[in-house]
Design a protein around this motif. Structure first.
Motif, PDB file in Angstrom:
ATOM      1  N   UNK A  43      14.365   4.077  -5.881  1.00 44.69           N
ATOM      2  CA  UNK A  43      12.916   4.181  -5.765  1.00 44.69           C
ATOM      3  C   UNK A  43      12.537   3.600  -4.404  1.00 44.69           C
ATOM      4  N   UNK A  44      11.649   4.278  -3.703  1.00 41.52           N
ATOM      5  CA  UNK A  44      11.066   3.768  -2.455  1.00 41.52           C
ATOM      6  C   UNK A  44       9.723   3.162  -2.824  1.00 41.52           C
ATOM      7  N   UNK A  45       9.533   1.877  -2.532  1.00 42.09           N
ATOM      8  CA  UNK A  45       8.269   1.226  -2.890  1.00 42.09           C
ATOM      9  C   UNK A  45       7.308   1.096  -1.710  1.00 42.09           C
ATOM     10  N   UNK A  46       7.634   1.765  -0.628  1.00 42.02           N
ATOM     11  CA  UNK A  46       6.784   1.722   0.559  1.00 42.02           C
ATOM     12  C   UNK A  46       7.333   0.840   1.656  1.00 42.02           C
ATOM     13  N   UNK A  47       8.196  -0.098   1.305  1.00 44.54           N
ATOM     14  CA  UNK A  47       8.834  -0.955   2.308  1.00 44.54           C
ATOM     15  C   UNK A  47      10.332  -1.140   2.060  1.00 44.54           C
ATOM     16  N   UNK A  48      10.768  -0.867   0.825  1.00 44.52           N
ATOM     17  CA  UNK A  48      12.164  -1.117   0.458  1.00 44.52           C
ATOM     18  C   UNK A  48      12.697   0.025  -0.397  1.00 44.52           C
ATOM     19  N   UNK A  49      14.009   0.225  -0.296  1.00 47.87           N
ATOM     20  CA  UNK A  49      14.737   1.079  -1.229  1.00 47.87           C
ATOM     21  C   UNK A  49      15.222   0.151  -2.338  1.00 47.87           C
TER      22      UNK A  49
END
Length: 165
Positions: A43-49
């Protein structure tokens, strides 16, 4: 790469399309020093994988020893779209099933009944998991239309120089 350069690559619409997919290939160095690549949900949370794995996964000792990783997210069409990411894996042991695990697996087509059965099975297997979190320190997007692998760009530059000479 500077953070603004990484953000520019990751915010590109094609990168965003790839970051919305559900499988990446995680490359790391095993404890015996040999390379490994494994497909894993993310999942990409906008800053991290964020990837989730079993607490007894063989990759965990290797990531504890050497947290440097590379990720590839790509398509199966021609020409492929390819997002390459490098970073360091941070390991976060959690009780129960992380939300990211359920989210990453939420893209699979299941009937509501199948989903309930799948979630019950997952919860019966795992009493905890490890979140593998990668903050990108480098990123490159290859779409074969506006961007190419650096080696191909170099060969094209040399060809163009030969043709001008």
């Amino acid at each position: 790469m500077r953070p603004d350069e990484i953000a520019e690559v990751l915010n590109h619409p094609t990168s965003q399309q790839l970051l919305a997919r559900d499988i990446t290939r995680l490359a790391y160095t095993a404890t015996d020093g040999t390379p490994r690549v494994v497909p894993i949900g993310f999942v990409w949370n906008g800053t991290e994988i964020v990837m989730c794995t079993a607490t007894n996964a063989p990759k965990l000792p290797a990531l504890r020893h050497n947290p440097a990783v590379a990720l590839t997210i790509d398509t199966e069409v021609h020409p492929p779209l390819i997002l390459l990411i490098r970073g360091r894996a941070e390991l976060d042991v959690v009780d129960g099933i992380p939300d990211e695990y359920m989210q990453a697996n939420g893209t699979y087509q299941m009937t509501p009944e199948q989903r309930v059965e799948w979630e019950a099975e997952v919860r019966s297997i795992y009493d905890g998991m490890v979140r593998v979190v990668v903050t990108p320190t480098w990123a490159n997007l290859i779409d074969f239309e506006t961007t190419l692998p650096s080696a191909v760009e170099e060969l094209m530059r040399r060809r163009d120089e030969r043709q001008r000479a």
